[in-house]
Design a protein around this motif. Structure first.
Motif, short mmCIF file in Angstrom:
data_model
loop_
_atom_site.label_atom_id
_atom_site.label_comp_id
_atom_site.label_asym_id
_atom_site.label_seq_id
_atom_site.Cartn_x
_atom_site.Cartn_y
_atom_site.Cartn_z
N PRO A 194 37.48 14.21 27.16
CA PRO A 194 38.22 14.66 25.99
C PRO A 194 39.12 15.83 26.37
O PRO A 194 38.65 16.82 26.94
CB PRO A 194 37.13 15.09 25.01
N ILE A 198 37.07 17.95 19.86
CA ILE A 198 37.15 16.80 18.95
C ILE A 198 36.01 16.92 17.94
O ILE A 198 34.84 16.91 18.32
CB ILE A 198 37.06 15.47 19.70
N GLY A 204 36.58 10.65 18.41
CA GLY A 204 35.97 10.63 19.74
C GLY A 204 35.28 9.31 20.05
O GLY A 204 35.07 8.47 19.16
N THR A 269 30.15 15.74 18.51
CA THR A 269 31.37 16.54 18.63
C THR A 269 31.60 16.77 20.12
O THR A 269 30.66 16.76 20.92
CB THR A 269 31.23 17.89 17.92
N TYR A 270 32.86 16.97 20.49
CA TYR A 270 33.20 17.23 21.89
C TYR A 270 33.95 18.54 21.99
O TYR A 270 34.69 18.92 21.07
CB TYR A 270 34.08 16.11 22.46
N SER A 286 35.50 3.74 19.42
CA SER A 286 35.81 5.08 18.90
C SER A 286 35.88 5.02 17.38
O SER A 286 36.01 3.95 16.78
CB SER A 286 37.13 5.63 19.47
N ASN A 289 40.36 8.65 13.59
CA ASN A 289 40.55 10.09 13.55
C ASN A 289 40.90 10.54 12.13
O ASN A 289 42.02 10.32 11.65
CB ASN A 289 41.67 10.49 14.52
N ARG A 297 43.72 13.52 18.50
CA ARG A 297 42.70 13.34 19.54
C ARG A 297 43.39 12.88 20.82
O ARG A 297 44.17 11.94 20.82
CB ARG A 297 41.68 12.29 19.10
N GLY A 299 42.44 12.05 24.98
CA GLY A 299 41.38 11.86 25.97
C GLY A 299 41.86 10.91 27.05
O GLY A 299 42.83 10.17 26.86
#
Length: 325
Positions: A194, A198, A204, A269-270, A286, A289, A297, A299
């Motif tokens: 990531p 996020i 994510g 969460t990231y 995923s 968003n 987002r 990644g």
């Protein structure tokens, strides 16, 4: 966060085919890169993934994120007056003009429907800040080398997927990576990185609980069907053959897929600096968003192989639209 416990998110989680209910979800198990390697290896093989907190210096990630959105800013994707590193989507714009790579409609040449935004998103794959610096992050390479035991044979494949996901647009469908790496052995390691923080509902990656065992089962069944329907060996390796869904996906919708196989989707969460390693058969997708702050987002999927063993040579080229991989 407790491993695989039912989360109670502050916002509902949506995928392409609807809302994931609390009983359909659990949390990813976090790990520290400093834990003993044998513990991390066992966890990777048993869970199908390894969610590593803070593996890459946060400053390295934010610097790359800033460079990315500076490159894409002429497309008008960013909210006026916001910093590129924040990656805030201009909500006054039509989200359909800003599609993510691999998560939307494409023309006959594999190009997503979109204007300069799409061209710049492709261009970013070969920009020095990304290809020559971020993809060769020394902390990530050193860990992969030790973790796999490949040491000097550790090779980062050139073809990567640098994906943005603007708020409200379609999410990534259900798949496992070996579908797209069948021209080599099934020993590759994917590092999903990531590029920024996020939120839980920020788009994510989500992982199917014990998804690697199901992925292996599906792959065996696929080759059985391929043989029965007369596909050649080369055709069976093609992720776009007549036995596959469009684009090589197992399903477009994670919700129904999880219900079908009675497995939960693991979410989290990231934070910038986190990395998730997963096996070639680990099933993932995923969420859509729906970040409350309209954060885009970002990644990337980086793949690593043992260069002393056969690997998919198609991945030694830069990503391009319609490359058939």
């Amino acid at each position: 966060m407790p491993h695989a416990s039912s989360p109670t998110p502050e916002a509902p989680l949506y995928v392409n085919d609807g809302r994931l209910l609390p009983e359909q979800t659990g949390y990813l198990r976090p790990s520290s890169p400093d834990e003993p390697l044998e513990v991390l290896r066992d966890r990777y093989h048993n869970d199908g993934y390894l969610f590593l907190k803070g593996l890459i210096p946060r400053s390295d990630v934010i610097k790359a994120r800033e460079a990315y959105f500076e490159l894409l800013s002429p497309s008008g994707v960013l909210a006026p007056g916001t910093a590129p590193a924040d990656g805030i989507f201009d909500s006054s714009r039509n989200k359909l003009d800003f599609p993510g790579i691999g998560a939307g409609s494409a023309d006959a040449n594999g190009r997503p429907s979109g204007g300069v935004f799409v061209d710049l998103a492709l261009k970013a794959h070969t920009e020095p800040f990304y290809k020559d610096v971020f993809c060769k992050n020394p902390a990530l390479l050193a860990f992969i080398s030790k973790f796999t035991g490949w040491n000097e044979n550790t090779l980062a494949l050139t073809r990567t997927l640098l994906r943005n996901n603007t708020p409200g647009n379609k999410a990534i469908g259900v798949h496992y990576d070996q579908i797209f790496l069948r021209h080599g052995e099934d020993t590759s390691v994917t590092a999903w990185v990531p590029m920024g923080d996020i939120a839980l509902d920020g788009g994510g990656l989500i992982y199917l609980e014990k998804g690697q065992t199901l992925g292996e089962e599906i792959e065996r069944d696929f080759y059985r069907k391929a043989t029965e329907t007369g596909l050649t060996e080369l055709e069976a390796k093609d992720a776009f053959n007549k036995n596959m869904m469009s684009g090589g996906l197992l399903a477009d919708g994670p919700k129904d897929f999880g219900e079908q196989y009675k497995r939960r989707w693991l979410v989290t969460t990231y934070e910038a600096g986190d990395v998730v390693l997963h096996t070639p058969y680990t099933i993932h997708a995923s969420t859509i968003n729906y970040d409350a702050k309209n954060i885009i987002r970002l990644g990337t999927d980086l793949r690593f192989v043992d260069s002393s063993r056969p690997y998919d040579m198609r991945w030694t080229n830069d990503y391009r639209f319609g490359d058939g991989v």
